[in-house]
Design an enzyme around this catalytic site. Structure first.
Site, mmCIF file in Angstrom:
data_model
loop_
_atom_site.group_PDB
_atom_site.id
_atom_site.type_symbol
_atom_site.label_atom_id
_atom_site.label_comp_id
_atom_site.label_asym_id
_atom_site.label_seq_id
_atom_site.Cartn_x
_atom_site.Cartn_y
_atom_site.Cartn_z
ATOM 1 N N TYR A 72 24.095 84.556 26.692
ATOM 2 C CA TYR A 72 25.034 83.702 25.973
ATOM 3 C C TYR A 72 26.360 83.558 26.723
ATOM 4 O O TYR A 72 27.050 82.557 26.581
ATOM 5 C CB TYR A 72 25.346 84.287 24.588
ATOM 6 C CG TYR A 72 24.439 83.827 23.480
ATOM 7 C CD1 TYR A 72 23.067 84.052 23.547
ATOM 8 C CD2 TYR A 72 24.949 83.192 22.360
ATOM 9 C CE1 TYR A 72 22.241 83.645 22.512
ATOM 10 C CE2 TYR A 72 24.130 82.784 21.329
ATOM 11 C CZ TYR A 72 22.780 83.010 21.403
ATOM 12 O OH TYR A 72 21.971 82.612 20.388
ATOM 13 N N LYS A 110 12.731 93.549 27.142
ATOM 14 C CA LYS A 110 11.618 93.011 27.929
ATOM 15 C C LYS A 110 11.656 93.722 29.287
ATOM 16 O O LYS A 110 11.765 93.098 30.347
ATOM 17 C CB LYS A 110 11.778 91.483 28.054
ATOM 18 C CG LYS A 110 10.628 90.763 28.694
ATOM 19 C CD LYS A 110 9.397 90.638 27.814
ATOM 20 C CE LYS A 110 8.277 89.957 28.596
ATOM 21 N NZ LYS A 110 6.975 89.995 27.892
ATOM 22 N N ASP A 127 8.175 90.429 22.841
ATOM 23 C CA ASP A 127 7.023 89.635 22.380
ATOM 24 C C ASP A 127 6.205 90.421 21.360
ATOM 25 O O ASP A 127 5.796 89.891 20.319
ATOM 26 C CB ASP A 127 6.171 89.150 23.564
ATOM 27 C CG ASP A 127 5.818 90.249 24.557
ATOM 28 O OD1 ASP A 127 6.397 91.358 24.473
ATOM 29 O OD2 ASP A 127 4.956 89.999 25.424
ATOM 30 N N ASP A 160 18.990 86.948 18.246
ATOM 31 C CA ASP A 160 19.121 85.632 17.616
ATOM 32 C C ASP A 160 17.755 85.198 17.085
ATOM 33 O O ASP A 160 17.611 84.789 15.935
ATOM 34 C CB ASP A 160 19.643 84.624 18.650
ATOM 35 C CG ASP A 160 19.754 83.221 18.082
ATOM 36 O OD1 ASP A 160 20.262 83.089 16.950
ATOM 37 O OD2 ASP A 160 19.326 82.266 18.758
ATOM 38 N N ASP A 202 16.141 85.471 12.875
ATOM 39 C CA ASP A 202 15.640 84.325 12.108
ATOM 40 C C ASP A 202 14.226 84.622 11.603
ATOM 41 O O ASP A 202 13.882 84.330 10.453
ATOM 42 C CB ASP A 202 15.591 83.052 12.975
ATOM 43 C CG ASP A 202 16.835 82.183 12.816
ATOM 44 O OD1 ASP A 202 17.910 82.738 12.514
ATOM 45 O OD2 ASP A 202 16.726 80.957 12.996
#
Ligand code: IPM
Ligand code: MG
Length: 353
Positions: free
Chosen positions: A138, A188, A220, A244, A248
């Site tokens: 970001y 990851k 994942d 982020d 959600d």
């Protein structure tokens, strides 16, 4: 205690108005709360040509806590990137050093049928996602769009320093200590160096919290496990972009994004509080929005920044009570319950309070 109130755009003003009613009620019962409003996002652009006007940032910094509605809307989509409402939100997070974003995904038993997952998979769900909020891809430099070998390329930099990982890891371990003492660090590391470092630093911090059971998961797999068996998680700590996305996903396990609050904290627990949902321009100014996530954000503010646990519990109990009474805004309405408007929901919470 001074609260900066930043309603923002879309449904922001109407949901924040309900939360302000709640704060005024607490104030009339003796809590020393003072509120001041300022524009942010599209409203900031309209008022001062800037999604984070200098006066708004100054007010936020001078306050003990910030309550934010939501930012963004189609009206602002064509603006230059730095002027877009979302930039105002990213900048206030960065400027105030709000590096720890707490996003609880909590299923209210009354709303179990709102989830798209089977009730036995989500019943009793209570996850806390701790998302790092001021680093990662970001904010990493370099970033941009430029021409290389005759074609345009877009690039961003995923970057974490040890100190950035360490401080958010401490927050997450601290929260795990107050809950079920289970922390899952999501990255990851099988592909990204940035994640390799993340994992190493989290393991190092873990030595200070021997009571917390630490696990590691690739992002994942975490995305899959969240829908397969979400109740395996207690606290999740992860970087900005993974957080982020996963927050959600986790919010929808509860079926009602309109119910979920969040806190963004700095090193001294000063914070910005906001519902995790967006500005929902399609239903703005129709008095249809669900104000409960914003009202519950006030409860989080009482708990994490203002140290008013009793007030936090009072607000949460009032919300539970209106749900038990069968009152529902359109987003959480099911047959047999009573559909109410945004302001009616706010009034019902006040009455329950
Ligand atoms: C969020 C939002 C923001 C983010 C956007 C609006 C910039 O999606 O708070 O999760 O990506 O952080
Ligand atoms: Mg998001």
């Amino acid at each position: 205690m001074k609260i900066a109130v930043l309603p923002g755009d879309g449904i922001g003003p109407e949901i924040v108005a309900q939360a302000v009613k709640v704060m005024k009620a607490l104030a009339s019962d003796g809590l020393k709360l003072e509120m001041e409003e300022a524009p942010i996002g599209g409203a900031g652009y309209d008022a001062a040509g800037d999604p984070l006007p200098a006066t708004t940032l100054a007010l936020a910094k001078a306050s003990d806590a910030v309550l934010l509605g939501a930012v963004g809307g189609p009206k602002y989509d064509a603006l230059d990137r730095p002027l877009r409402p979302e930039r105002g939100l990213l900048r206030i997070r960065k400027e105030m050093n709000l590096f720890a974003n707490l996003r609880p995904a909590l299923l209210y038993p009354e709303l179990a049928s709102a989830s798209t997952l089977r009730p036995e998979v989500v019943a009793g769900l209570d996850i806390m996602i701790v998302r790092e909020l001021t680093g990662d891809v970001y904010f990493g430099q370099p970033r941009g769009i430029e021409v290389r070998d005759g074609e345009r390329v877009g690039f961003n930099t995923m970057l974490y320093s040890e100190s950035e990982v360490r401080r958010v890891a401490h927050v997450a371990f601290g929260i795990a200590m107050k809950r079920n003492k289970k922390l899952c660090s999501v990255e990851k590391a099988n592909v990204l160096e940035c994640s390799e470092l993340w994992k190493e630093v989290v393991i190092e911090v873990a030595r200070k919290y021997p009571e917390v059971e630490l696990s590691h998961m690739y992002v994942d797999n975490a995305a899959m496990q969240l829908v397969r068996n979400p109740k395996q998680f207690d606290v999740i700590v992860t970087g900005n972009i993974f957080g982020d996305i996963l927050s959600d996903e986790a919010s929808m396990l509860t079926g009602s994004i309109g119910m979920l609050a969040s806190a963004s904290l700095d090193a001294n627990n000063k914070g910005l509080y906001e519902p995790i949902h967006g500005s929902a321009p399609d239903i703005a100014e129709k008095n249809l929005a669900n104000p409960l996530a914003t009202i519950l954000s006030v409860a989080m503010m009482m708990r994490y920044t203002l140290n008013q646990e009793a007030a936090a519990q009072r607000i949460e109990a009032a919300v539970k009570k209106v749900l038990a009474q069968g009152l529902r805004t359109a987003d959480i309405y099911t047959e047999g319950t009573k559909k109410v408007s945004c302001s009616e929901m706010g009034d019902a919470v006040l009455a329950a309070l």
